[in-house]
Design a protein around this motif. Structure first.
Motif, mmCIF file in Angstrom:
data_model
loop_
_atom_site.group_PDB
_atom_site.id
_atom_site.type_symbol
_atom_site.label_atom_id
_atom_site.label_comp_id
_atom_site.label_asym_id
_atom_site.label_seq_id
_atom_site.Cartn_x
_atom_site.Cartn_y
_atom_site.Cartn_z
ATOM 1 N N VAL A 84 -10.187 -13.317 -54.110
ATOM 2 C CA VAL A 84 -9.584 -11.992 -53.220
ATOM 3 C C VAL A 84 -8.155 -12.467 -52.754
ATOM 4 O O VAL A 84 -7.878 -13.546 -52.063
ATOM 5 N N LEU B 162 -11.141 -2.604 -51.303
ATOM 6 C CA LEU B 162 -12.544 -3.268 -50.974
ATOM 7 C C LEU B 162 -12.732 -4.087 -52.288
ATOM 8 O O LEU B 162 -12.407 -3.597 -53.417
ATOM 9 N N ALA B 163 -13.277 -5.101 -52.208
ATOM 10 C CA ALA B 163 -13.729 -5.917 -53.553
ATOM 11 C C ALA B 163 -15.257 -5.488 -53.863
ATOM 12 O O ALA B 163 -16.151 -5.459 -52.660
ATOM 13 N N THR C 235 -16.584 -7.628 -60.690
ATOM 14 C CA THR C 235 -16.036 -7.456 -59.534
ATOM 15 C C THR C 235 -14.495 -7.045 -59.636
ATOM 16 O O THR C 235 -13.866 -7.729 -60.287
ATOM 17 N N MET D 268 -11.170 -4.601 -57.451
ATOM 18 C CA MET D 268 -10.623 -4.249 -56.081
ATOM 19 C C MET D 268 -10.339 -2.662 -56.336
ATOM 20 O O MET D 268 -10.150 -2.030 -57.366
ATOM 21 N N GLU E 279 -6.383 -5.488 -47.208
ATOM 22 C CA GLU E 279 -7.682 -5.310 -47.922
ATOM 23 C C GLU E 279 -8.801 -5.866 -46.762
ATOM 24 O O GLU E 279 -8.620 -6.872 -46.141
ATOM 25 N N THR F 28 -12.327 -6.609 -47.704
ATOM 26 C CA THR F 28 -13.416 -7.242 -48.123
ATOM 27 C C THR F 28 -14.175 -8.182 -47.329
ATOM 28 O O THR F 28 -15.577 -8.301 -47.021
ATOM 29 N N LEU G 145 -18.905 -6.420 -44.325
ATOM 30 C CA LEU G 145 -17.503 -6.628 -44.774
ATOM 31 C C LEU G 145 -17.318 -8.281 -44.230
ATOM 32 O O LEU G 145 -16.249 -8.538 -43.504
#
Length: 704
Positions: free
Chosen positions: A231, A305-306, A313, A315, A323, A325, A373
């Motif tokens: 990420v 979010l991922a 996977t 974003m 972000e 995640t 998350l």
């Protein structure tokens, strides 16, 4: 000597005289021979031969002059003789790629080449008439011609504003801002913002020491618990991409220890109402309901979010906010609730709006973030860190200054640093001899120097304090282009008049609207009189476009008239008083002189006109190809199901006359409607109405 011998020349003398004469003649011949063999004369002869082989020989030779050509621009201190060799530079018939250089015509550009010459864009030595002297670095001239991939840098010397013709330059300038280069360096045309990195005065109340350690060690990527997902940090305008500093283990521990102690002005934790907690804490659907509310409020319009779908996977979401995640494993639970309640209490410059949360919504969303998350393995590779010792704190405080951290980050009581790195405002005009190459083995040119400093600062100077950046493909060329455009302030005063300044539009409003404008951060997404973001529609003329009643309904329950849009306006839970204030201001102030909603009498639109308009819409012009009414039609243009409740009829008529006169970038075709057709189409659209309980359409697509 006998008289008869006097005056006679010996054979030896005659030989010397003969040889000297031949040598003298040879010396005299060198000059015309060298002149004949000069590059510019050779190219002129080659050009004549090329012209004689072309169908338009007469036209090409008529414009040809066998002499040195020169363009003189005294305001810019430019003498340019390049067109002496580049004879065909303005000949349209020589534009084909089969024409050899240097005779091929120049591609079309906004400036007249015959007036501006070559060196203004390509650089090099304009006075030279030899190829090497004009193109390459010599002892007398260190500025070689600019590689073509950096040619847009020359546009930036004069043009400070963004140009559609210079995407690489524009991207480079954007990167200079995104990477916060102005935190350490002075850059031409780049103003230092009030805040570059997040305020760290109270960071110890937000995150743990272990998280700070892990972030400092590698701020670009944090590996997921399965070891595969990467990420890309936590990025937004307040927390931009942080570079990777070369820190030892001791330095990592010291900095993380120091930062973890910062809590001089903490915001008090938010206490949820006891009956809210009691009603929800044991419900099995608590987290699911929190996720539903998170999505209903369109948090992903600003935050990414991922997500994993079909084993892949990626974003999703916006990039205005950070972000999210793994944010549940990053921030403390008490801090999270207080932040969501009032972001500006912790960070006054935050772009996040201050929602009118109900206690239930705030509890549900915060529980979802803390539960879902997250990443249990986020800090698995961080060492066990006890509370920081005093010596660690002291070392960390010193390193914070020595490493230049205070150039970007604010800490109460720490003096900010400016000009931590060298001045780059005139880097693009520097010669190689003015740059510090050290013992590096890179090529001694300004371009090679800039590229090396960006990709690996230690390659030029092992003691460099500049951090390591992780750049995407194309970023290096873009940054180099932007830096090459910075040539400093010209010594020639007349040149200043040629500089095209970058405009700085502003929009400020006082009173009740101004307070709400700041509370909900409207300018982050919307543009007002040229100021603001571009994620959502420009609201400069919203009062002329939309009916006041519809604006109020939309603010209470934001919808979109384009179902295919990913980004939606969040639901702020505004009070009726706030909605009334915003709707009044938008409808009365944000108008265009081209449209006056009060000028149109809706009674003139008769049922007969509406029937004609329906036929025109469906049959003659087939507007349903792009627009939706009900469940039928295309998705290119806005949904018109509720047009009668939404759009002012005066705007509709003016829009049908010329859409681009109201919205310059509108993709609506410019049709030659008659006055009767415009009135009939407007009459039909005004009949399209939905119940007030389900507003469709919205500012997110109005006029698009």
């Amino acid at each position: 000597m006998p008289a008869e011998e006097m005056g006679k020349v010996t054979k030896r003398l005659r030989l010397i005289f003969a040889v000297s004469s031949v040598v003298f003649l040879m010396v005299l011949a060198i000059s015309p021979a060298r002149d004949y063999l000069r590059d510019w004369r050779r190219y002129e002869r080659d050009y004549v031969r090329l012209a004689e082989s072309r169908p338009d020989t007469k036209r090409l030779l008529t414009d040809f002059h066998p002499e040195i050509e020169q363009i003189w621009i005294p305001q810019m201190q430019v003498v340019d003789r390049c067109t002496t060799c580049h004879q065909g530079i303005t000949r349209p018939s020589l534009a084909d790629v089969s024409v050899p250089q240097p005779f091929r015509a120049h591609p079309p550009i906004p400036h007249r080449v015959r007036d501006w010459g070559c060196v203004i864009c390509h650089r090099g030595q304009g006075l030279a008439t030899e190829v090497r002297d004009a193109h390459e670095t010599t002892l007398a001239w260190e500025q070689s011609i600019l590689p073509v991939r950096y040619i847009q840098a020359s546009c930036g010397v004069c043009h400070r504003a963004e140009l559609p013709q210079t995407p690489r330059l524009n991207h480079g300038r954007e990167l200079l801002l995104t990477l916060n280069c102005v935190g350490c360096h002075r850059l031409q045309g780049v103003e230092r913002p009030a805040m570059l990195g997040p305020d760290l005065t109270n960071v110890g109340t937000k995150v743990s020491r272990a998280w700070i350690y892990r972030w400092l060690k590698d701020p670009r990527t944090i590996t997921a618990s399965d070891g595969t997902l990467l990420v890309n940090g936590y990025e937004n305008g307040d927390e931009p991409r942080m570079p990777k500093f070369r820190l030892s283990e001791k330095e990592l521990r010291a900095l993380s220890g120091y930062l973890s102690t910062l809590a001089s002005d903490p915001i008090p934790p938010y206490k949820f109402e006891s009956h809210t907690v009691a009603a929800w804490e044991k419900r099995p659907d608590l987290v699911d309901q929190g996720e539903t509310r998170f999505r209903q409020m369109f948090c992903t319009t600003c935050h990414s979010l991922a997500v994993t779908r079909a084993g892949e996977t990626k974003m999703i979401g916006g990039d205005i906010g950070p972000e999210l995640t793994k944010v549940g494993s990053k921030v403390n639970a008490d801090w999270l609730a207080a932040w969501l309640r009032n972001p500006q209490a912790y960070l006054p410059h935050s772009k996040m709006p201050r929602y009118q949360w109900s206690d239930q919504d705030l509890y549900l969303v915060s529980q979802y973030i803390e539960s879902k998350l997250t990443d249990p393995g986020l800090l698995s590779d961080a060492p066990k860190l006890d509370p920081a010792a005093s010596d660690e704190v002291q070392l960390g405080r010193r390193l914070f200054t020595e490493k230049g951290c205070s150039s970007c980050h604010v800490i109460k009581g720490v003096t900010p640093q400016t000009d931590f790195g060298p001045d780059l405002a005139s880097l693009g005009s520097k010669n190689a001899s003015q740059l510090e190459f050290g013992n590096s083995k890179i090529k001694r040119t300004p371009v090679a120097y800039i590229e090396a400093k960006i990709t690996d600062p230690a390659a030029v100077n092992v003691a460099a304090r500049m951090p390591q950046y992780s750049l995407a493909p194309g970023d290096l060329d873009a940054l180099t282009t932007a830096l090459l455009s910075m040539t400093g302030k010209s010594a020639s005063a007349p040149l200043d008049g040629l500089i095209q300044p970058d405009g700085h539009p502003q929009f400020r409003s006082a009173g009740a609207f101004g307070e709400l404008y700041e509370r909900y951060k409207c300018s982050v997404c919307h543009r007002f009189n040229g100021y603001g973001g571009t994620l959502a529609p420009d609201l400069t003329n919203e009062g002329s476009r939309a009916q006041k009643k519809w604006i109020a309904a939309f603010l209470k329950n934001p919808q979109t008239l384009r179902p295919t849009l990913t980004f939606r306006m969040p639901q702020f839970n505004m009070t009726d008083e706030e909605v009334s204030t915003l709707a009044d201001y938008l409808s009365m102030v944000m108008q265009t002189p081209a449209v006056n909603p009060a000028d149109t009498n809706s009674k003139k639109y008769t049922p007969e006109m509406a029937n004609l308009g329906k036929q025109l819409y469906e049959v003659k012009f087939q507007c349903q190809s792009c627009h939706t009414i009900g469940s039928a039609g295309g998705y290119v243009g806005p949904n018109l199901t509720n047009a009668g409740n939404w759009i002012n009829p005066a705007w509709t008529e003016e829009w049908l006359k010329n859409p681009q006169s109201l919205v310059a970038e509108a993709i609506e075709p410019h049709r030659d409607f008659t006055d009767e057709e415009r009135a009939a189409l407007t009459a039909y659209l005004m009949t399209l109405k939905q119940s007030a309980s389900a507003p469709t359409g919205g500012a997110h697509g109005s006029g698009r």
